[in-house]
Structures are given as structure tokens and as C-alpha cells.
Design an enzyme around this catalytic site. Structure first.
Site, PDB file in Angstrom:
ATOM      1  N   ASN A  77      -2.106  -2.474  13.309  1.00 57.02           N
ATOM      2  CA  ASN A  77      -3.561  -2.321  13.263  1.00 57.02           C
ATOM      3  C   ASN A  77      -4.033  -1.050  13.973  1.00 57.02           C
ATOM      4  O   ASN A  77      -4.866  -0.308  13.452  1.00 57.02           O
ATOM      5  CB  ASN A  77      -4.239  -3.551  13.860  1.00 57.02           C
ATOM      6  CG  ASN A  77      -3.968  -4.785  13.026  1.00 57.02           C
ATOM      7  OD1 ASN A  77      -3.467  -4.691  11.904  1.00 57.02           O
ATOM      8  ND2 ASN A  77      -4.295  -5.956  13.572  1.00 57.02           N
ATOM      9  N   SER A 132     -14.061  27.423 -27.320  1.00 58.69           N
ATOM     10  CA  SER A 132     -14.099  26.237 -28.160  1.00 58.69           C
ATOM     11  C   SER A 132     -13.014  26.390 -29.224  1.00 58.69           C
ATOM     12  O   SER A 132     -12.781  27.485 -29.729  1.00 58.69           O
ATOM     13  CB  SER A 132     -15.474  26.125 -28.815  1.00 58.69           C
ATOM     14  OG  SER A 132     -15.379  25.353 -29.998  1.00 58.69           O
ATOM     15  N   LYS A 192      -8.381   3.592   1.871  1.00 61.65           N
ATOM     16  CA  LYS A 192      -7.737   4.906   1.805  1.00 61.65           C
ATOM     17  C   LYS A 192      -7.891   5.673   0.505  1.00 61.65           C
ATOM     18  O   LYS A 192      -8.187   6.871   0.505  1.00 61.65           O
ATOM     19  CB  LYS A 192      -6.240   4.755   2.100  1.00 61.65           C
ATOM     20  CG  LYS A 192      -5.984   4.288   3.511  1.00 61.65           C
ATOM     21  CD  LYS A 192      -4.521   3.982   3.737  1.00 61.65           C
ATOM     22  CE  LYS A 192      -4.345   3.092   4.944  1.00 61.65           C
ATOM     23  NZ  LYS A 192      -4.990   1.754   4.788  1.00 61.65           N
ATOM     24  N   THR A 228     -40.308  25.369 -10.429  1.00 58.99           N
ATOM     25  CA  THR A 228     -40.552  23.983 -10.014  1.00 58.99           C
ATOM     26  C   THR A 228     -40.676  23.217 -11.322  1.00 58.99           C
ATOM     27  O   THR A 228     -41.166  23.777 -12.323  1.00 58.99           O
ATOM     28  CB  THR A 228     -41.847  23.822  -9.186  1.00 58.99           C
ATOM     29  OG1 THR A 228     -42.948  24.293  -9.980  1.00 58.99           O
ATOM     30  CG2 THR A 228     -41.803  24.627  -7.890  1.00 58.99           C
ATOM     31  N   HIS A 229     -40.202  21.985 -11.344  1.00 58.75           N
ATOM     32  CA  HIS A 229     -40.173  21.194 -12.587  1.00 58.75           C
ATOM     33  C   HIS A 229     -39.395  21.907 -13.691  1.00 58.75           C
ATOM     34  O   HIS A 229     -39.625  21.677 -14.871  1.00 58.75           O
ATOM     35  CB  HIS A 229     -41.591  20.892 -13.107  1.00 58.75           C
ATOM     36  CG  HIS A 229     -42.538  20.407 -12.053  1.00 58.75           C
ATOM     37  ND1 HIS A 229     -42.764  19.073 -11.792  1.00 58.75           N
ATOM     38  CD2 HIS A 229     -43.295  21.098 -11.168  1.00 58.75           C
ATOM     39  CE1 HIS A 229     -43.633  18.958 -10.808  1.00 58.75           C
ATOM     40  NE2 HIS A 229     -43.965  20.169 -10.395  1.00 58.75           N
ATOM     41  N   ASN A 280     -17.605  28.267 -22.713  1.00 59.98           N
ATOM     42  CA  ASN A 280     -18.169  27.077 -22.074  1.00 59.98           C
ATOM     43  C   ASN A 280     -17.959  27.066 -20.561  1.00 59.98           C
ATOM     44  O   ASN A 280     -16.893  27.456 -20.089  1.00 59.98           O
ATOM     45  CB  ASN A 280     -17.542  25.818 -22.676  1.00 59.98           C
ATOM     46  CG  ASN A 280     -17.915  25.635 -24.133  1.00 59.98           C
ATOM     47  OD1 ASN A 280     -19.019  26.005 -24.541  1.00 59.98           O
ATOM     48  ND2 ASN A 280     -17.010  25.104 -24.922  1.00 59.98           N
ATOM     49  N   SER A 313       0.830  -1.208   0.000  1.00 62.39           N
ATOM     50  CA  SER A 313       0.000   0.000   0.000  1.00 62.39           C
ATOM     51  C   SER A 313       0.862   1.254   0.000  1.00 62.39           C
ATOM     52  O   SER A 313       0.347   2.368   0.013  1.00 62.39           O
ATOM     53  CB  SER A 313      -0.934   0.004   1.215  1.00 62.39           C
ATOM     54  OG  SER A 313      -0.195  -0.178   2.412  1.00 62.39           O
ATOM     55  N   GLN A 341      -7.364  -2.267   3.988  1.00 60.41           N
ATOM     56  CA  GLN A 341      -6.329  -1.460   3.340  1.00 60.41           C
ATOM     57  C   GLN A 341      -6.917  -0.713   2.134  1.00 60.41           C
ATOM     58  O   GLN A 341      -6.355   0.282   1.683  1.00 60.41           O
ATOM     59  CB  GLN A 341      -5.172  -2.364   2.908  1.00 60.41           C
ATOM     60  CG  GLN A 341      -4.013  -1.646   2.252  1.00 60.41           C
ATOM     61  CD  GLN A 341      -2.777  -2.529   2.189  1.00 60.41           C
ATOM     62  OE1 GLN A 341      -2.119  -2.733   3.184  1.00 60.41           O
ATOM     63  NE2 GLN A 341      -2.476  -3.068   1.018  1.00 60.41           N
ATOM     64  N   TYR A 356      -9.619  -6.458  12.483  1.00 59.03           N
ATOM     65  CA  TYR A 356      -8.981  -6.016  11.257  1.00 59.03           C
ATOM     66  C   TYR A 356      -8.941  -7.127  10.209  1.00 59.03           C
ATOM     67  O   TYR A 356      -8.650  -8.272  10.520  1.00 59.03           O
ATOM     68  CB  TYR A 356      -7.541  -5.552  11.557  1.00 59.03           C
ATOM     69  CG  TYR A 356      -6.790  -5.107  10.310  1.00 59.03           C
ATOM     70  CD1 TYR A 356      -6.909  -3.814   9.827  1.00 59.03           C
ATOM     71  CD2 TYR A 356      -5.996  -6.012   9.597  1.00 59.03           C
ATOM     72  CE1 TYR A 356      -6.245  -3.417   8.677  1.00 59.03           C
ATOM     73  CE2 TYR A 356      -5.324  -5.617   8.439  1.00 59.03           C
ATOM     74  CZ  TYR A 356      -5.461  -4.317   7.984  1.00 59.03           C
ATOM     75  OH  TYR A 356      -4.806  -3.923   6.843  1.00 59.03           O
TER      76      TYR A 356
HETATM   77  N1  ARG Z   1      -1.126  -1.303   5.322  1.00 59.83           N
HETATM   78  C1  ARG Z   1      -2.089  -1.819   6.243  1.00 59.83           C
HETATM   79  C2  ARG Z   1      -3.435  -1.126   6.009  1.00 59.83           C
HETATM   80  O1  ARG Z   1      -3.443  -0.093   5.447  1.00 59.83           O
HETATM   81  C3  ARG Z   1      -1.635  -1.570   7.638  1.00 59.83           C
HETATM   82  C4  ARG Z   1      -2.171  -2.549   8.627  1.00 59.83           C
HETATM   83  C5  ARG Z   1      -1.607  -3.902   8.397  1.00 59.83           C
HETATM   84  N2  ARG Z   1      -2.001  -4.787   9.413  1.00 59.83           N
HETATM   85  C6  ARG Z   1      -1.852  -6.097   9.292  1.00 59.83           C
HETATM   86  N3  ARG Z   1      -2.248  -6.843  10.269  1.00 59.83           N
HETATM   87  N4  ARG Z   1      -1.353  -6.644   8.205  1.00 59.83           N
HETATM   88  O2  ARG Z   1      -4.461  -1.621   6.373  1.00 59.83           O
END
Ligand code: ARG
Length: 470
Positions: A122, A289, A337, A167-168, A297, A35, A334, A329
Site C-alpha cells: 500500500n 487527401s 494508473k 468575439t462570437h 488537411n 495490474s 488500482q 486503501y
Molecule cells: N497493484 C496494487 C495497486 O496498484 C498494489 C497495492 C496492492 N495492495 C493490496 N493491499 N492489495 O493498487
């Protein structure tokens, strides 16, 4: 900050958890597992969290002063390496946590290995991500405050500017443009309170939950919570490492806000057509354009309308990741994010673009006024007048007014252009005074009910927001 040192290290036994492994991972395993490509965004939070953790371990007598000092120095060095772009990220080291810890070991030797006492990745990732999202909630709130200020300024200038209310998307009744802007202030203020509210709820520190069950070390979770700006530590270690509500709430608030922005974006697109001609976007917020020289635009508005989809997509994505996950977990998490990173960036960009468009746009008051009076927009005022002045029930007044509209339509004129005798044929009690309410200005000015569109009410709303916003 995107250096890579994998070419030097190669895939070998993992120094962080390789104890029971005979070989390194398959290349595909490494690729699916890593990651670091995106979670390096969390470097500052990761380092702050580690520094607070080391300090607490020291204060609790778990870490010597010398180790605490070298860990802290090493972490500060890593921070400056990352910020100056000299840090070499390694995919073999999987994520930001292990990249930082591995570098710390390179810098300070075996003492680095003591930092992970009473901690797990974790609770570490739960902490880092939560702090990042907390900052983004603050950033979104700030951007919203600026946008609200821009809308209030526009509303103030155009408290008396009439436009058709729809409205509409059919002309309904005349309103003021200031009132219309204030409708968005209401939405943005609710968005602002959602971000603040979510921030308050997420402001509990998961650090010290360790892998999932807490730890036997005598740690002080209140101390780390306080050092990292949290109200208090989280209460349940299992929940602490498996909860991503803070991200979901952020995405929910962001999705609602982005959805609001798409509505205004759509209106800007419509208003700026030559057919409507209600507003003109500034050159700063429009494009030309390459083939049609006459065109201007509203790309920024169209993009805000389009980008709303990304934000909502991120919310649905994370909800779907979390759905059905058993405690605590799981690596699925992961995947939490990237959508949040994208949504936060997208929302901030959209808010900034909207603030710019609103501040810089020119309002074509004449076009708005002309449109406000067309389409029999004051028909309701005629019906209301019949109720008030002639004492007839609203349903009957509605019927009489409908006939007046049909008559005007057949003659190709406005309601106010119908001669009195013809109106009196529709209802004998109609007098000259009726013409006072058939103008757009009179219609708008009469709507003084609380929250109504009358300029006086618009000014009262502006005063309310100027007093209560913070
Ligand atoms: N890179 C992991 C994540 O974003 C970090 C946590 C990893 N924990 C584990 N038990 N492998 O979730």
C-alpha cells in the site's frame, strides 16, 4: 520488456500471501486482479524505492550489511533485466511489486523476504506512482517551456501583423497576431505554474506508512524521503496510503492545459481553411487527401482538438474512482494508473505537435490584414473618436457610429470610404481627422493600455515573459 512466464509457472498458491490459502485463484480472479499489464511502467520507481528502503533498514540496524548488499545487487540486476527486455513478467504475480520481489527471491534466496519488513504494497504503490507522476509533472513543465518559447518567437516576428480579433467568431476589433499568440502564452504559463505547484505539493514521501497504520519498527522515514528526493515524509499514515490527490492534481493541470490546446487547435483548423487563409501549416504538420489532390488537411491540429477529450476523460475517471472510497486503501485504487499514463503521454504528444505546428507555420500577413479591415472592425475607433474629439457621451457616439456602419453597408463600402459630408450629416462635429483612426494600423497602434494589442504593448509583454519565465 513484455515477456510472460505464466505458461511456466501456472496458477498455484501465491508465495507472497498464500499462507492461509488452500488453493490458487480462479482464472477470472487472476485476470481481474492483475495490474502487471500496465503497472510494469513503474519498475524504475519500484526498484529505487526498494533500494532506499533496504538502505534505511540497514542504517537503522534492522537489516544486516550482507542482506542489504545482496538485496541491492539483486535489485540492480532486476533493473537491468527489465531494461534489456529479458525479465519475465508474470500475471500470476499480480503486479510490479510482487514480480520484482519474487524475482529477487529467485536471485538471492531468503534474504529477499526481509525487504518487505516495515513496508506494505500500500505504501509501496503510493510511493511508486507518486514518483512517476512527479517525473511527469517535470516533463510537462519542460514541454510547456518549449511551447512557450515557440509562441514567444512567433509573437515577436508578428508584433505588428494585424488580424481581426473576434468575439462570437464575428469580427470585433483589429488586433495583432503577436498579441493573439501571447494570449496563449498566458494560458501556458498558468499551466506551467499549475504543474510546478502540484509537484511541490506532491513532493512528500508516503513510504513507511506501511499497510495503513505505520509500523512498530524503528524506521527513519526522513531518511528514505531524502534519499528519494522528497521534501519530507507525509505526516499521516492513513492519508498516505489512501491519497491520490497528486494524480488528480496532475490530471487537472493536464486537463486544463489540454483544453487550452484544443482552443488553439480549433483556431488553426479555421485559420488554415482556404476561406480564411490566415496561415499555412508546413508539410511536416499536414496531410493530403487520398482522393482530392488540392487538399492539405490540418490533421495534427484536429487530433490535438480530439485528444483533449482523452485527458479530460482520465480526470473524470479518476475522480469517479476516488469518489466515496472509505479510508484507507481499496483495490478500486488500482484503477488509478492507466488514465494517468494515457493522459501524460497524450499531453506530451499534443504539446510537441503544437510546438511544431506553431514554429513551422507560415502566416499570410496580407490575408490577415485584409480581413482585419473588413467587417467594420474600426467602428469602435470611430465611436471613441467622437467621445474624445467631439465630447459626446459614448452611448450617443455608439448610436452615430451604428448609423455610419449601416450607411457604409448600404453603399457596399468600408467606413473609411464614406465621404466626409456624409459622415457630417450623421454628426456635424466630425472632421477630416477622423480618417486617421479608421485604418486598421491606427486602430491597433492606439490600443496602448496595459495589456492592449498595440505593437508597443505586445513588445512589452514579450519582454516580460522573456525576463520572468523561469
Ligand atoms: N497493484 C496494487 C495497486 O496498484 C498494489 C497495492 C496492492 N495492495 C493490496 N493491499 N492489495 O493498487
Amino acid at each position: 520488456m513484455a515477456k510472460n512466464k505464466d505458461s511456466q509457472t501456472g496458477a498455484g498458491e501465491n508465495s507472497m500471501w498464500g499462507g492461509r490459502f488452500a488453493s490458487g485463484p480462479d482464472a477470472i480472479m487472476e485476470e481481474i486482479n492483475a495490474s502487471i499489464g500496465f503497472d510494469q511502467k513503474l519498475y524504475a520507481q519500484d526498484i529505487s524505492g526498494s533500494r532506499a528502503h533496504a538502505q534505511m533498514l540497514h542504517d537503522q540496524g534492522i537489516l544486516s550489511s550482507a542482506d542489504r548488499d545482496s538485496i541491492d545487487q539483486g535489485l540492480r540486476k532486476i533493473l537491468s533485466e527489465i531494461e534489456s527486455g529479458t525479465f519475465e513478467f508474470s500475471r500470476a504475480l499480480e503486479d510490479i511489486h510482487m514480480n520484482v520481489e519474487n524475482r529477487l527471491a529467485e536471485l538471492i534466496g531468503p534474504a529477499a523476504g526481509r525487504l518487505h519488513t516495515a513496508r506494505s504494497r500500500n505504501d509501496q504503490v503510493a510511493l511508486d506512482f507518486r514518483m512517476w507522476v512527479r517525473d511527469q509533472a517535470d516533463a510537462a513543465a519542460l514541454a510547456l517551456e518549449k511551447f512557450i518559447a515557440a509562441l514567444l518567437d512567433k509573437a515577436e516576428v508578428h508584433a505588428d501583423t494585424v488580424m481581426p480579433g473576434f468575439t462570437h467568431l464575428q469580427t470585433a476589433q483589429p488586433v495583432t497576431f503577436g498579441h493573439h499568440c501571447l494570449a496563449y502564452v498566458e494560458m501556458m504559463a498558468r499551466d506551467l505554474s499549475r504543474f510546478r505547484d502540484a509537484r511541490e505539493r506532491m513532493n512528500e514521501c508516503p513510504l513507511g506508512a506501511a499497510a495503513l497504520a505505520g509500523t512498530g519498527f524503528n524506521i527513519d522515514r526522513h531518511a528514505t524521503a531524502q534519499a528519494l528526493g522528497f521534501r519530507e515524509p507525509t505526516r499521516n499514515s492513513l492519508d498516505s496510503v489512501s491519497d491520490r490527490d497528486f494524480a488528480l492534481e496532475f490530471l487537472s493541470a493536464a486537463s486544463i492545459c489540454a483544453t487550452h490546446l484544443t482552443r488553439l487547435a480549433e483556431e488553426i483548423v479555421i485559420w488554415s481553411t482556404p476561406q480564411f487563409n490566415f496561415i499555412q501549416l508546413s508539410d511536416k504538420f499536414s496531410t493530403g487527401s487520398s482522393i482530392m489532390p488540392q487538399k492539405k488537411n490540418p490533421d495534427a491540429a484536429e487530433l490535438v482538438r480530439g485528444k483533449g477529450a482523452r485527458v479530460v476523460g482520465s480526470l473524470v475517471g479518476l475522480l469517479t474512482v476516488m469518489k466515496g472510497l472509505p479510508l484507507t486503501y481499496s483495490k478500486d485504487m488500482q484503477e488509478d494508473k492507466e488514465g494517468v499514463f494515457d493522459a501524460a503521454e497524450t499531453l506530451e504528444l499534443c504539446l510537441a505537435a503544437m510546438t511544431g505546428m506553431i514554429s513551422d507555420m507560415t502566416v499570410n500577413e496580407d490575408s490577415m490584414a485584409a480581413a482585419a479591415g473588413s467587417g467594420y472592425s474600426t467602428a469602435t475607433d470611430l465611436a471613441d473618436w467622437l467621445v474624445r474629439e467631439a465630447g459626446i457621451p459614448f452611448r450617443d457616439a455608439h448610436h452615430v457610429t451604428g448609423r455610419a456602419v449601416a450607411l457604409a453597408e448600404s453603399k457596399g463600402c468600408e467606413l473609411a470610404e464614406l465621404p466626409l459630408p456624409q459622415l457630417q450629416e450623421l454628426h456635424p462635429e466630425i472632421t477630416d481627422a477622423v480618417y486617421d483612426v479608421l485604418t486598421v494600423q491606427a486602430s491597433v497602434a492606439s490600443r496602448t493600455s496595459f495589456g492592449g494589442t498595440a505593437p508597443s504593448s505586445v513588445r512589452a509583454q514579450i519582454a516580460y515573459w522573456r525576463d520572468n519565465r523561469h
